[in-house]
Motif scaffolding. Structure first.
Motif, short mmCIF file in Angstrom:
data_model
loop_
_atom_site.label_atom_id
_atom_site.label_comp_id
_atom_site.label_asym_id
_atom_site.label_seq_id
_atom_site.Cartn_x
_atom_site.Cartn_y
_atom_site.Cartn_z
N UNK A 117 0.83 -1.20 0.00
CA UNK A 117 0.00 0.00 0.00
C UNK A 117 0.87 1.25 0.00
N UNK A 118 0.47 2.24 -0.78
CA UNK A 118 1.20 3.50 -0.82
C UNK A 118 1.03 4.25 0.50
N UNK A 119 2.04 5.01 0.90
CA UNK A 119 1.94 5.80 2.11
C UNK A 119 3.28 5.98 2.78
N UNK A 120 3.24 6.62 3.94
CA UNK A 120 4.45 6.82 4.73
C UNK A 120 4.56 5.72 5.79
N UNK A 121 5.76 5.18 5.94
CA UNK A 121 6.00 4.09 6.88
C UNK A 121 7.07 4.52 7.88
N UNK A 122 6.88 4.11 9.11
CA UNK A 122 7.86 4.37 10.16
C UNK A 122 8.55 3.05 10.51
N UNK A 123 9.86 3.05 10.49
CA UNK A 123 10.68 1.88 10.82
C UNK A 123 11.43 2.16 12.11
N UNK A 124 11.24 1.28 13.11
CA UNK A 124 11.99 1.36 14.36
C UNK A 124 12.84 0.11 14.49
#
Length: 478
Positions: A431-438
């Motif tokens: 899915x398109x969008x902004x992702x946060x990786x921790x």
């Protein structure tokens, strides 16, 4: 003189929330809707930290132990109602007469757990020692009990009535407590308990589990979750055991004991056991059709300890423990699995407690309310063959754990003095969008880095990684 009646149990914390499952959801929640994970281990009422509860010889040590566990993020102990390695912890003796010292022990243990917010996964029989020491057990007919042979436990009508009577007593006295997480209604159900056949398993679970639920509804107006545990290797040759363990409609979650030969029960290094745990977890989840929760409720180096009479060196065992925990959790298990100590004495090490605490601190990074995970182990590929990826996820978030396998030292542990490897791993997040990786340090239990990336969608999300020994990650679409 007639024995004095034992006063009814009075809960010290009656408002402690019960743990529940949700239909179609693979994790646990409290009644008020908060996410909850079974982080813990197997304990026993005769082992060092809890043995002082018997006859109230040393309640202070037991309370200090439970308080320490809670401080380390431990939420659950798996306990057997009796532990019959010896003759002095039978819950009934003779059958049907519940022992005052044992009732008082469990009164005190429930009170301590309520006070500190600890919960218990309770199984009513210690079937391991019950099997080995059957000639002494009160349920043996020659001792005035109900059953001629141990191979008839699940088949004998009188024994089933005794099981129901025990469960009815226990839930009437302690079943109203939120400290009771769930019932493991039979420890390591096995064909040997039923004439070397698994055909009776489903009937046994429906009969015993159904009776217990009816009793709890009548007494408490609600029920605690139920499971039945299975010795993992049994599943290889008994399809009916698989059907019961993972899909029985009367059970609320599934649990298996991970004792794979050579890798887990006799580890030569700390990597192979983790790889096996990831595979076994994926195999278990593939058997579940309704997204009920699953976790391993026993594992450890049992063959090495019990048969070879060896205890793992503590640094090795700490890493072995931590690797199994993260392989289980990242592959989609609820919590980190529940170790059977298999050490002298039967206690987890300080390093294992730190590993549990590190997992507990990781949990808030995930949106558990909406996490409908699938196991991704078979579809994840790291760009370097020396790194093994474990993971689970849904359309919006994922949990990953990357383990290096090319730097095992002579002591069987991963070397920390090697150059880090870097690469990427592709996730089925399209899915398109902004992702946060921790990224997460599994040793120290702290965040290593927070990154954000925009994904155009239509193809897999590519995530960068750097690994010296191992690293955990959580990915969420913002």
């Amino acid at each position: 003189m007639a024995p004095q009646p034992i006063p009814a149990y009075q809960s010290v914390h009656p408002s402690l929330s019960w743990i529940q499952t949700r239909p179609g959801h693979p994790y646990f929640f409290t009644e008020d809707g908060s996410p909850w994970a079974p982080i813990g281990q197997n304990d026993a009422i005769t082992w060092p930290e809890l043995k002082g509860i018997f006859r109230r010889k040393d309640l202070a040590t037991a309370e200090a132990y439970i308080a320490m566990l809670v401080a380390k993020g431990v939420t659950c102990m798996r306990l057997m109602l009796e532990y019959c390695q010896g003759e002095h912890r039978y819950f009934e003796d003779p059958v049907g007469r519940f022992q005052p010292n044992m009732i008082r022990l469990w009164d005190d243990l429930f009170a301590l757990c309520e006070k500190h917010g600890m919960r218990i996964l309770l199984t009513p029989y210690d079937t391991f020692w019950m099997w080995i020491r059957w000639k002494y057990h009160p349920y043996r007919k020659a001792n005035g009990g109900t059953c001629d042979k141990r191979g008839q436990w699940l088949l004998c009508r009188d024994t089933r009535q005794a099981i129901k009577a025990r469960l009815a007593f226990v839930t009437e006295r302690w079943g109203g407590s939120g400290a009771l997480f769930a019932w493991d209604i039979w420890n390591e159900i096995h064909p040997a308990h039923a004439g070397n056949e698994a055909t009776i398993f489903a009937d046994f679970v429906a009969d015993i589990g159904g009776f217990l639920k009816e009793t709890e509804l009548r007494l408490h107006g609600r029920v605690h979750p139920q499971t039945v545990s299975v010795f993992g290797p049994v599943l290889l040759n008994h399809p009916l055991a698989v059907e019961t363990a993972f899909r029985h409609p009367a059970l609320d979650f599934a649990s298996v004991h991970f004792y794979e030969s050579k890798t887990i029960d006799y580890p030569r290094n700390t990597v192979d056991a983790a790889i096996s745990t990831g595979r076994l977890t994926a195999d278990a989840l593939a058997q579940i059709r309704d997204q009920r929760p699953f976790f391993d409720s026993e594992h450890g180096p049992i063959h090495l300890f019990k048969d070879k009479k060896k205890t793992l060196p503590e640094p090795f065992d700490d890493e072995y423990f931590r690797h199994i925990q993260w392989a289980h959790f990242a592959s989609g298990g609820a919590g980190g699995g529940m170790r059977w100590p298999n050490r002298h004495p039967h206690s987890l090490t300080a390093g294992m407690r730190e590993a549990q605490a590190a997992l507990g601190r990781f949990l808030p990074l995930v949106d558990w309310q909406n996490f409908q995970r699938s196991n991704w182990n078979g579809s994840l590929v790291a760009s370097h063959a020396a790194v093994v990826p474990f993971g689970c996820g849904d359309a919006d978030q994922a949990i990953l754990w990357l383990l290096r396998k090319d730097s095992i030292g002579k002591n069987g542990m991963l070397r920390t003095d090697v150059e880090p490897l870097s690469g990427c791993v592709h996730l089925p997040l399209t899915a398109a969008g902004n992702y946060r990786l921790t990224t997460w340090d599994t040793r120290k239990g702290v965040v290593l880095q927070n990154l954000e990336a925009h994904h155009e969608g239509g193809k897999e999300l590519c995530l960068p990684w750097t690994v010296t020994t191992d690293v955990a990650m959580v990915v969420r679409r913002v």
